[in-house]
Design a protein around this motif. Sequence first.
Motif, mmCIF file in Angstrom:
data_model
loop_
_atom_site.group_PDB
_atom_site.id
_atom_site.type_symbol
_atom_site.label_atom_id
_atom_site.label_comp_id
_atom_site.label_asym_id
_atom_site.label_seq_id
_atom_site.Cartn_x
_atom_site.Cartn_y
_atom_site.Cartn_z
ATOM 1 N N SER A 4 0.829 -1.207 0.000
ATOM 2 C CA SER A 4 0.000 0.000 0.000
ATOM 3 C C SER A 4 0.860 1.253 0.000
ATOM 4 O O SER A 4 0.530 2.251 -0.659
ATOM 5 C CB SER A 4 -0.926 0.000 1.220
ATOM 6 N N THR A 97 -13.419 5.671 13.395
ATOM 7 C CA THR A 97 -12.649 4.452 13.677
ATOM 8 C C THR A 97 -12.658 4.119 15.167
ATOM 9 O O THR A 97 -12.465 2.959 15.542
ATOM 10 C CB THR A 97 -11.199 4.593 13.192
ATOM 11 N N ALA A 127 -8.268 -7.422 5.909
ATOM 12 C CA ALA A 127 -8.699 -6.023 6.041
ATOM 13 C C ALA A 127 -7.753 -5.091 5.310
ATOM 14 O O ALA A 127 -8.191 -4.145 4.636
ATOM 15 C CB ALA A 127 -8.777 -5.648 7.521
ATOM 16 N N ASN A 128 -6.449 -5.349 5.411
ATOM 17 C CA ASN A 128 -5.469 -4.503 4.724
ATOM 18 C C ASN A 128 -5.599 -4.617 3.205
ATOM 19 O O ASN A 128 -5.545 -3.612 2.487
ATOM 20 C CB ASN A 128 -4.053 -4.890 5.157
ATOM 21 N N SER A 131 -9.103 -3.014 2.023
ATOM 22 C CA SER A 131 -9.109 -1.551 2.168
ATOM 23 C C SER A 131 -8.123 -0.906 1.197
ATOM 24 O O SER A 131 -8.380 0.186 0.679
ATOM 25 C CB SER A 131 -8.780 -1.157 3.610
ATOM 26 N N ALA A 135 -8.887 1.855 -1.680
ATOM 27 C CA ALA A 135 -8.094 3.087 -1.711
ATOM 28 C C ALA A 135 -7.478 3.317 -3.087
ATOM 29 O O ALA A 135 -7.435 4.453 -3.579
ATOM 30 C CB ALA A 135 -7.010 3.037 -0.638
ATOM 31 N N ARG A 151 -9.581 4.303 3.415
ATOM 32 C CA ARG A 151 -8.824 3.077 3.685
ATOM 33 C C ARG A 151 -8.801 2.784 5.177
ATOM 34 O O ARG A 151 -9.015 1.640 5.605
ATOM 35 C CB ARG A 151 -7.388 3.206 3.160
ATOM 36 N N GLU A 152 -8.568 3.815 6.000
ATOM 37 C CA GLU A 152 -8.539 3.626 7.451
ATOM 38 C C GLU A 152 -9.900 3.197 7.987
ATOM 39 O O GLU A 152 -9.995 2.305 8.829
ATOM 40 C CB GLU A 152 -8.094 4.920 8.133
ATOM 41 N N LEU A 154 -12.462 1.746 6.365
ATOM 42 C CA LEU A 154 -12.835 0.416 5.891
ATOM 43 C C LEU A 154 -12.021 -0.669 6.583
ATOM 44 O O LEU A 154 -12.552 -1.734 6.924
ATOM 45 C CB LEU A 154 -12.648 0.340 4.374
ATOM 46 N N ARG A 155 -10.737 -0.408 6.811
ATOM 47 C CA ARG A 155 -9.894 -1.405 7.480
ATOM 48 C C ARG A 155 -10.429 -1.718 8.871
ATOM 49 O O ARG A 155 -10.515 -2.884 9.271
ATOM 50 C CB ARG A 155 -8.447 -0.889 7.561
#
Length: 323
Positions: A4, A97, A127-128, A131, A135, A151-152, A154-155
Amino acid sequence: RMASTVVLARLLFPEDFGLVTMVTAITGMFDGVRDLGLSAATVQRSDISDNQVCNLFWIDVTAGFLFFSIFSLCSIPISAFYGDERVMGITIAIATTFIWGGLTVQHEALLTRQLKQGELSAIRLGANILSLAVAIILAVNTFGYWALVFREILRNMIIACGVWLRCPWRPGWPNRKSSIGGLLRFGANLSATHFIGLMVSRLDGLLIGKFFGPVPLGYYRQAQLLITVPLEQLNAPIFSVAQPVLSRLQSDAERYRRFYGRMVFFMSLVLIPLGASIAVYAEEITLLVLGDKWVDSAAFLRIFSVVAAFGPVVGSSGIVIIT
């Protein structure tokens, strides 16, 4: 996570990373204490009842909503502090979050307590990847810094869903008859320590963002990520296994000492040569991983190589204090 960093660095600009870091420099001070230290309390306690875990769960959920509300209300002052209106929307979005984090604390702690590291790793990896995919799609479609923000979010959402699916425990209603005073005191001391450490570690991003703006902060932050991402991948599995194991060895001093000594030896064997290599090849690593437009990050990377060599080894003493 390294992928990423490589991909998004080529799709986005230093300013995009700088804007998000301006927010996370503040929210990150509380990110490590959003569980109030109660995750470690659940893992560390040799015996813990279902009612106690239920009470801790509802405290963590309440704390998550409280942190979200506080940062949403503070989004305007934070935006004014940096003098950038874009920061306000980022702050509110990132604050969500905390809600997802509050829902996952005790489920992750129970999985860790049972040494189900494979399942936790699979959830975080999934998750990474998912997401990151979202992203990348957003970045390609010129969403800019919002690609990093979503991204944060959704992760954290995927991790929450994953641990609830894999951990069979379900919370009941709070039980006043179940005593959690000792757990709360343990968590409070741990949270205070983490908060001070996080405040110090995030202060650099806050000051650079305030006085130099998002572009220099973007260079600085990406160099920092090139160090912290690999280190976290090494530290996380070691520490997540070491904490429950050392907690079980509290009454056996010799085995405790031997386990910890082997852990520190292994970390040093890997990290000290790694730090030296990063210092020597900082510019080449920057160009290879991030690309030409990030060459100004190389100077920061060379400085951070000292952290790579010695930081985790020194920091491992925290596990001894906790356990």
